[in-house]
Design a protein around this motif. Structure first.
Motif, PDB file in Angstrom:
ATOM      1  N   VAL C 288       0.824  -1.205   0.000  1.00  0.00           N
ATOM      2  CA  VAL C 288       0.000   0.000   0.000  1.00  0.00           C
ATOM      3  C   VAL C 288       0.860   1.259   0.000  1.00  0.00           C
ATOM      4  N   GLY C 289       1.859   1.259   0.872  1.00  0.00           N
ATOM      5  CA  GLY C 289       2.686   2.456   1.016  1.00  0.00           C
ATOM      6  C   GLY C 289       3.321   2.867  -0.295  1.00  0.00           C
ATOM      7  N   ALA C 290       3.918   1.890  -0.982  1.00  0.00           N
ATOM      8  CA  ALA C 290       4.593   2.199  -2.244  1.00  0.00           C
ATOM      9  C   ALA C 290       3.591   2.696  -3.278  1.00  0.00           C
ATOM     10  N   ALA C 291       2.389   2.084  -3.307  1.00  0.00           N
ATOM     11  CA  ALA C 291       1.397   2.480  -4.298  1.00  0.00           C
ATOM     12  C   ALA C 291       0.907   3.900  -4.042  1.00  0.00           C
ATOM     13  N   ARG C 292       0.822   4.269  -2.762  1.00  0.00           N
ATOM     14  CA  ARG C 292       0.319   5.606  -2.427  1.00  0.00           C
ATOM     15  C   ARG C 292       1.305   6.699  -2.758  1.00  0.00           C
ATOM     16  N   SER C 293       2.570   6.351  -2.863  1.00  0.00           N
ATOM     17  CA  SER C 293       3.581   7.394  -3.025  1.00  0.00           C
ATOM     18  C   SER C 293       3.496   8.049  -4.398  1.00  0.00           C
ATOM     19  N   GLY C 294       2.756   7.427  -5.331  1.00  0.00           N
ATOM     20  CA  GLY C 294       2.629   8.018  -6.656  1.00  0.00           C
ATOM     21  C   GLY C 294       1.886   9.339  -6.606  1.00  0.00           C
ATOM     22  N   GLU C 295       2.147  10.164  -7.606  1.00  0.00           N
ATOM     23  CA  GLU C 295       1.544  11.494  -7.644  1.00  0.00           C
ATOM     24  C   GLU C 295       0.021  11.387  -7.764  1.00  0.00           C
ATOM     25  N   GLY C 296      -0.679  12.142  -6.937  1.00  0.00           N
ATOM     26  CA  GLY C 296      -2.134  12.177  -7.026  1.00  0.00           C
ATOM     27  C   GLY C 296      -2.832  10.943  -6.491  1.00  0.00           C
ATOM     28  N   ILE C 297      -2.091  10.016  -5.881  1.00  0.00           N
ATOM     29  CA  ILE C 297      -2.735   8.821  -5.341  1.00  0.00           C
ATOM     30  C   ILE C 297      -3.097   9.091  -3.885  1.00  0.00           C
ATOM     31  N   GLY C 298      -2.074   9.095  -3.041  1.00  0.00           N
ATOM     32  CA  GLY C 298      -2.252   9.387  -1.621  1.00  0.00           C
ATOM     33  C   GLY C 298      -3.489   8.739  -1.037  1.00  0.00           C
ATOM     34  N   GLU C 299      -4.333   9.592  -0.474  1.00  0.00           N
ATOM     35  CA  GLU C 299      -5.502   9.077   0.247  1.00  0.00           C
ATOM     36  C   GLU C 299      -6.600   8.568  -0.691  1.00  0.00           C
ATOM     37  N   ASN C 300      -6.400   8.739  -1.988  1.00  0.00           N
ATOM     38  CA  ASN C 300      -7.384   8.179  -2.907  1.00  0.00           C
ATOM     39  C   ASN C 300      -7.373   6.663  -2.890  1.00  0.00           C
ATOM     40  N   LEU C 301      -6.271   6.111  -2.432  1.00  0.00           N
ATOM     41  CA  LEU C 301      -6.191   4.657  -2.320  1.00  0.00           C
ATOM     42  C   LEU C 301      -6.553   4.264  -0.897  1.00  0.00           C
ATOM     43  N   GLN C 302      -7.633   3.528  -0.758  1.00  0.00           N
ATOM     44  CA  GLN C 302      -8.075   3.092   0.568  1.00  0.00           C
ATOM     45  C   GLN C 302      -8.187   1.577   0.600  1.00  0.00           C
ATOM     46  N   THR C 303      -8.196   1.032   1.816  1.00  0.00           N
ATOM     47  CA  THR C 303      -8.327  -0.422   1.941  1.00  0.00           C
ATOM     48  C   THR C 303      -9.369  -0.777   2.988  1.00  0.00           C
ATOM     49  N   VAL C 304     -10.015  -1.899   2.778  1.00  0.00           N
ATOM     50  CA  VAL C 304     -10.882  -2.499   3.800  1.00  0.00           C
ATOM     51  C   VAL C 304     -10.645  -4.003   3.746  1.00  0.00           C
ATOM     52  N   PRO C 305     -11.003  -4.714   4.811  1.00  0.00           N
ATOM     53  CA  PRO C 305     -10.930  -6.178   4.728  1.00  0.00           C
ATOM     54  C   PRO C 305     -11.791  -6.671   3.562  1.00  0.00           C
ATOM     55  N   VAL C 306     -11.369  -7.755   2.951  1.00  0.00           N
ATOM     56  CA  VAL C 306     -12.094  -8.287   1.802  1.00  0.00           C
ATOM     57  C   VAL C 306     -13.453  -8.792   2.280  1.00  0.00           C
ATOM     58  N   PRO C 307     -14.546  -8.394   1.621  1.00  0.00           N
ATOM     59  CA  PRO C 307     -15.857  -8.852   2.080  1.00  0.00           C
ATOM     60  C   PRO C 307     -16.070 -10.337   1.793  1.00  0.00           C
ATOM     61  N   SER C 308     -17.010 -10.897   2.528  1.00  0.00           N
ATOM     62  CA  SER C 308     -17.366 -12.310   2.286  1.00  0.00           C
ATOM     63  C   SER C 308     -18.817 -12.354   1.812  1.00  0.00           C
ATOM     64  N   ARG C 309     -19.432 -13.524   1.852  1.00  0.00           N
ATOM     65  CA  ARG C 309     -20.826 -13.615   1.440  1.00  0.00           C
ATOM     66  C   ARG C 309     -21.742 -12.911   2.450  1.00  0.00           C
ATOM     67  N   THR C 310     -21.294 -12.911   3.743  1.00  0.00           N
ATOM     68  CA  THR C 310     -22.109 -12.342   4.804  1.00  0.00           C
ATOM     69  C   THR C 310     -21.694 -10.895   5.059  1.00  0.00           C
ATOM     70  N   PRO C 311     -22.657  -9.967   5.086  1.00  0.00           N
ATOM     71  CA  PRO C 311     -22.279  -8.583   5.372  1.00  0.00           C
ATOM     72  C   PRO C 311     -21.678  -8.463   6.772  1.00  0.00           C
ATOM     73  N   GLY C 312     -20.686  -7.638   6.902  1.00  0.00           N
ATOM     74  CA  GLY C 312     -20.078  -7.398   8.213  1.00  0.00           C
ATOM     75  C   GLY C 312     -19.115  -8.469   8.657  1.00  0.00           C
ATOM     76  N   GLU C 313     -18.989  -9.504   7.881  1.00  0.00           N
ATOM     77  CA  GLU C 313     -18.087 -10.599   8.258  1.00  0.00           C
ATOM     78  C   GLU C 313     -17.033 -10.722   7.152  1.00  0.00           C
ATOM     79  N   PRO C 314     -15.801 -10.263   7.394  1.00  0.00           N
ATOM     80  CA  PRO C 314     -14.845 -10.299   6.279  1.00  0.00           C
ATOM     81  C   PRO C 314     -14.403 -11.717   5.927  1.00  0.00           C
ATOM     82  N   LEU C 315     -13.892 -11.829   4.736  1.00  0.00           N
ATOM     83  CA  LEU C 315     -13.299 -13.086   4.282  1.00  0.00           C
ATOM     84  C   LEU C 315     -12.024 -13.333   5.097  1.00  0.00           C
ATOM     85  N   PRO C 316     -11.723 -14.601   5.391  1.00  0.00           N
ATOM     86  CA  PRO C 316     -10.433 -14.839   6.062  1.00  0.00           C
ATOM     87  C   PRO C 316      -9.294 -14.332   5.180  1.00  0.00           C
TER      88      PRO C 316
END
Lengths: 281, 311, 436
Positions: C288-316
């Protein structure tokens, strides 16, 4: 021989021929022009600026490659190894080629056949065994190991090439030398070798370029950074985070320069040398 | 550069020497000298090539576990390759790759050499430019071309060619075609310079004479150029064939065998088994198969050039 | 398989070389890596001279710090490209050489253990591990083989759903919370022209198909399956594996990605996210860090745990990371261990955290220095994902082979009409039969 033949008049190139030459040149250097363009782009512009002419050219990549990276060191290593390989190859192949071109002896055909066969061995087949052999003998991770392997790899081609070249040199000169009482070795070194210069030059260029481009052997026989050759060193720009395109292309161009200089200096000899050796069947 | 069948003595052996001279110093010529001259070359080649290939042959007959030799398995490793459709598919693709590359590279080299042989302005510049890919390593060539041909951000704009998207890396046939193109790109300069050298030995007078005869350029090419070029073309064919069959670095970096296995060549199998999967025995078997192909093609060329010489 | 018939290649090489005895005369020196003079050689993929990778700089600082902290030994660094280091270590060790200390990526550890290139750490690590106990958030099963700990993790990583916030906002789409939403969102992103590719998953053969397999594993888990059984045989060819492939096929059909991903490996995916041609991807936290360092990326790149079939319960998420081990031919394993302790200390971990590495020790996340990091909260959220939903990545000494075969299956089933179950069964049979 080649020199005299070249004086013959050939039809000069017409407009069509020029068009074809330009097309061929574009095919040849197109990818390199793109590399040239990329080498002047900043890391952020590399993927966003898709024009062939950088909108905001920078020398940053060259500064990093030349002054902050190991590329100059790799270049030095490549020059040393390729140079030594060329020397060793020429010595071994010249002796062998002279022997097989000028003397009839038992086992000549078999030796030539043997040498031809070894050039058919795929490099990939013998990398692993070579590695163990080099470690055992103590030449792993050294210039010497690389030079020995490259030399052995180049000797067959160069020997066959020089043999053809020697066959084009009339023997009368040597006979005259012998009448004057010179030994066989002296005849070879003092009379034949000077005549063989173009052939030797052509062989040298071919062997040099081979070492310059090789990746597999260089990657297998050496592992410390300060002995790395340039073809392997470029891998440093293929990081886990992606390819450092700007620096990679700058490094590539830096490494092309010495080769282009070499080629321009050697061009006449290269072609002349090959033309004498190449057609001798 | 000559490669010829060793059994056939060179056509122009510069002997016999005049009888007088031959009688003069018949016995003083050291009999051991030629052996002494040839020995160093043979020894170095033997150590670096022969011992390892014997070693590789032995490996290919054994089961291996990382770098350890285990049970002798005879030809099992070969059976695993030659008894599977995947193995034959790799062999087939290698053959397509080699033959198609040769079919492109040789005529192209011949043509370019012909152009470079004529007097022209900037001849040295053209020569330097056209031969430049020669000094580009396979890794760099593969990376550059991958970028050029990329449909999304490549500078050639293949993403929108008159409205159609050309993604060569998503199509098995196009991917192989692209691989062959890049292969030709890095390998034609050596062939070109050899052809150029050979062309220079053809006396211009011969061509002039045929012009006077009213022969067209194609007749001239067939009657004069081609026969005189035959030995060189033979050398070029051998060099390129060996290079193509054994090609690893380019394929690995360019397509790594994909898509859908369309560019999975025998050389790549050999590399992957030996260096990525640590199946040294199987990897050795693949590389021995390559060796056999090299020999078969080499022998075929020798046969071809001999029969041409007879006819 | 009788042990007596085993002969190392080395021995045969030695015999043959001695018999030839030829180049021995002209060769000497070179190559000796373990010389027993108080120098320890550390082989790692990190380049201490890299102008671009802050981890290289951190490595240098840690090694210098260690060398200054005592007079007994000196550690020197040998940098080898990450794609080549494993085979080089295996070969070097087989020939009696090799590193004293070696950095091993956890997914490759099984290969090293099988090839005998690393020493078990039980004699040294017992006290250390007892002492740090729960502080280690990296699941130790990932580095334990035959009951022995073989290496000490110093980095951890999770695979997250990356998304370009700017592109999602522009298209007026929320961050997907389930796998179904992921498919529809990705399809909509591509259809609306917000990005060329809605969700990129690299299907290229490059890198032995690693990018594809990194997605296939958690999806298979998410559908309730396993990659390998307890006994190491293939388990991915059951319903879960099939469902994972069918889901990927559905993504393709929904227009989440097109044929362009056939030419993408992980670094291509990341470059494209950076360039904005890809709106979402599932990639490692460590990039993530390296990808964000590009010009104009910064906070435009966000992450969340990968979703699963069930809402609110991330994929392992698979948990993997870089680890440090002692080479099989190490002269002085004791000294090497001293270095590992130093290398994995809280202080060193803090240094690496500054260079964008996710620490393996929980306590590091609560220090004031850590608080000072600009994305401390984000890093803590990744830690939570690892702790709550992380599972060690499946291990096999033939993981490379499996990975290369699986990406082939992925290509054939997602982009062609091959039957997922048949294709997976084929690979599973081959994998199991080769294990013998």
């Amino acid at each position: 021989m080649a020199e005299s033949i070249r004086t013959g008049r050939r039809k000069p190139a017409g407009p069509l021929a020029y068009a074809a030459l330009v097309a061929a040149s574009l095919f040849a250097v197109g990818p390199l022009l793109w590399a040239l363009s990329t080498s002047f782009k900043s890391p952020d512009a590399v993927l966003t600026d898709t024009s062939w002419i950088p909108s905001a050219p920078t020398l940053e990549n060259y500064t990093i490659v030349l002054f902050e990276s190991q590329v100059p060191r790799y270049l030095f290593n490549s020059v040393v190894v390729a140079g030594a390989t060329v020397l060793a190859t020429l010595v071994l192949a010249t002796l062998g080629a002279y022997a097989t071109a000028r003397f009839r002896f038992r086992g000549r055909g078999a030796s030539l056949f043997f040498i031809l066969m070894t050039s058919m061995i795929p490099g990939i087949a013998i990398l692993v065994p070579l590695y163990f052999l080099a470690v055992e003998v103590g030449v792993y991770d050294s210039y010497l190991g690389l030079i020995v392997v490259y030399t052995a790899w180049q000797v067959p081609t160069v020997l066959w090439m020089l043999r053809g070249f020697f066959q084009t040199i009339p023997t009368s000169l040597e006979e005259a030398g012998r009448i004057d009482g010179a030994s066989d070795l002296r005849v070879m070194v003092q009379l034949v070798l000077p005549l063989a210069k173009p052939g030797l030059a052509a062989a040298a260029v071919i062997a040099f370029v081979y070492v310059w481009n090789d990746y597999l052997i260089a990657a297998t026989m050496v592992s410390s950074d300060d002995k790395r050759l340039v073809s392997v060193g470029l891998y440093n720009y293929l990081s886990q985070y992606g390819i450092e395109w700007g620096q990679l292309t700058a490094a590539v161009l830096v490494t092309i320069v010495p080769m282009v200089v070499l080629f321009v200096l050697m061009e006449k000899r290269l072609v002349a040398g090959l033309s004498a050796g190449a057609t001798k069947g | 550069m000559t490669v010829k069948s060793p059994e056939a003595p060179p056509v122009r052996e510069h002997r016999p020497v005049p009888a007088v001279q031959a009688r003069r110093r018949p016995s003083t010529r050291p009999r051991l000298l030629p052996y002494g001259l040839l020995l160093p070359a043979v020894v170095v080649v033997a150590v670096v090539s022969v011992f390892p290939i014997v070693f590789a042959l032995n490996l290919s007959l054994h089961e291996t576990r990382f770098t350890q030799l285990e049970d002798f398995v005879g030809l099992d490793n070969y059976a695993a390759i030659l008894g599977s459709s995947a193995g034959w598919a790799s062999i087939g693709r290698s053959l397509i790759y080699v033959v198609a590359s040769l079919a492109l590279a040789i005529p192209m080299s011949l043509g370019i050499a012909h152009l470079l042989n004529r007097p022209a302005r900037f001849r040295l510049v053209f020569r330097a430019l056209i031969l430049m890919p020669w000094v580009i390593s396979q890794t760099v060539a593969a990376l550059l071309w991958r970028w050029l041909l990329n449909a999304d951000y490549g500078p050639l704009g293949l993403g929108d060619v008159a409205g159609t998207r050309i993604d060569v890396f998503a199509d098995p046939v196009q991917a192989m075609a692209a691989l062959i193109l890049v292969n030709v790109w890095i390998s034609y300069p050596l062939a070109t310079i050899l052809c150029l050298a050979a062309l220079q030995t053809i006396p211009a007078e011969l061509e002039e004479a045929s012009d006077v005869d009213g022969a067209g350029p194609f007749t001239r090419f067939r009657r004069i150029t081609l026969p005189m070029m035959a030995p060189t073309l033979f050398v070029v064919a051998i060099l390129l064939t060996l290079l193509y069959f054994n090609m690893v670095t380019l394929v690995l970096t360019f397509t790594a065998g994909g898509p859908f296995g369309a560019t999975q060549l025998v050389s790549l199998d050999a590399f992957n088994e030996s260096f990525s999967f640590f199946n040294l025995g199987l990897g050795a078997a693949y590389s021995v198969i390559l060796f056999v192909f090299n020999i078969v093609f080499g022998a075929a060329y020798i046969k071809l050039i001999r029969s041409e010489g007879d006819g | 398989m009788s042990v007596s018939r085993r002969a190392t290649l080395l021995r045969r090489a030695a015999v043959a070389a001695a018999a030839l005895g030829l180049i021995a005369a002209c060769g000497s020196g070179g190559g000796s890596t373990s010389s027993g003079d108080g120098r320890l050689e550390l082989w790692t993929f990190l380049d201490p001279n890299s102008p671009d990778d802050p981890r290289g700089q951190a490595l240098r600082t840690v090694v210098d710090g260690f060398n200054e902290s005592q007079d007994e030994v000196e550690v020197t660094i040998r940098n080898i490209n990450y794609a080549k280091i494993d085979s080089e270590v295996v070969r070097a060790t087989a020939s009696g050489q090799g590193p004293d200390l070696v950095n091993v990526y956890s997914a490759q550890l099984a290969t090293h253990v099988d090839a005998g290139t690393v020493l078990p750490l039980d004699d040294y690590a017992a006290d250390y591990l007892a002492q740090i106990g729960d502080d280690l958030i990296f699941p130790l099963e990932g580095v334990r083989f035959g009951g022995s700990v073989m290496s000490i993790p110093w980095e951890t990583r999770a695979w997250l759903l990356w998304y370009r916030k700017d592109l999602l906002d522009a298209a007026g789409l929320p961050v997907p919370a389930t796998l179904d939403e992921l498919a529809s969102t990705a399809g909509a992103l591509a259809a609306s022209g917000a990005a060329q590719t809605g969700l990129a998953i690299g299907f290229s053969d490059q890198g032995l198909g690693a990018d594809f397999v990194e997605k296939f594993i958690p999806l298979t888990w998410g559908f309730g399956g396993e990659i390998l059984d307890e006994d190491g045989t293939a388990a991915f060819d059951d319903d879960a594996g099939v469902q994972a492939l069918e889901y990927l096929r559905r993504l393709h059909e929904a227009g989440a990605f097109g044929d362009e991903v056939l030419n993408m490996a992980a670094d291509d995916v990341i470059q494209s996210v950076t360039a904005g041609t890809v709106a979402m991807a599932i990639e490692g936290s460590y990039r993530v860090g390296a990808a964000r360092s590009g010009e104009g990326i910064g906070e435009n790149l966000q992450t969340v745990p990968v979703p699963s079939r069930t809402p609110g319960e991330p994929l392992p998420t698979a948990v993997a990371g870089q680890t440090m081990a002692i080479g099989a031919n190490a002269d002085d394993p004791e000294a090497a261990w001293t270095f590992i302790e130093y290398y994995t200390s809280e202080e060193s971990q803090a240094l690496f955290a500054e260079a964008g590495v996710l620490p393996v020790r929980a306590s590091v996340y609560d220090t004031p220095e850590f608080d000072a990091l600009p994305n401390a909260d984000e890093l803590r959220s990744w830690r939570d994902y690892v702790v709550d939903h992380g599972r060690p990545q499946p291990v096999s000494s033939r993981f490379n082979e499996l990975s290369a075969a699986l990406v082939g299956v992925g290509q054939q089933t997602v982009f062609r009409d091959e039957d997922p179950r048949e294709a997976l069964t084929g690979v599973a049979e081959q994998y199991d039969s080769a294990a013998r």
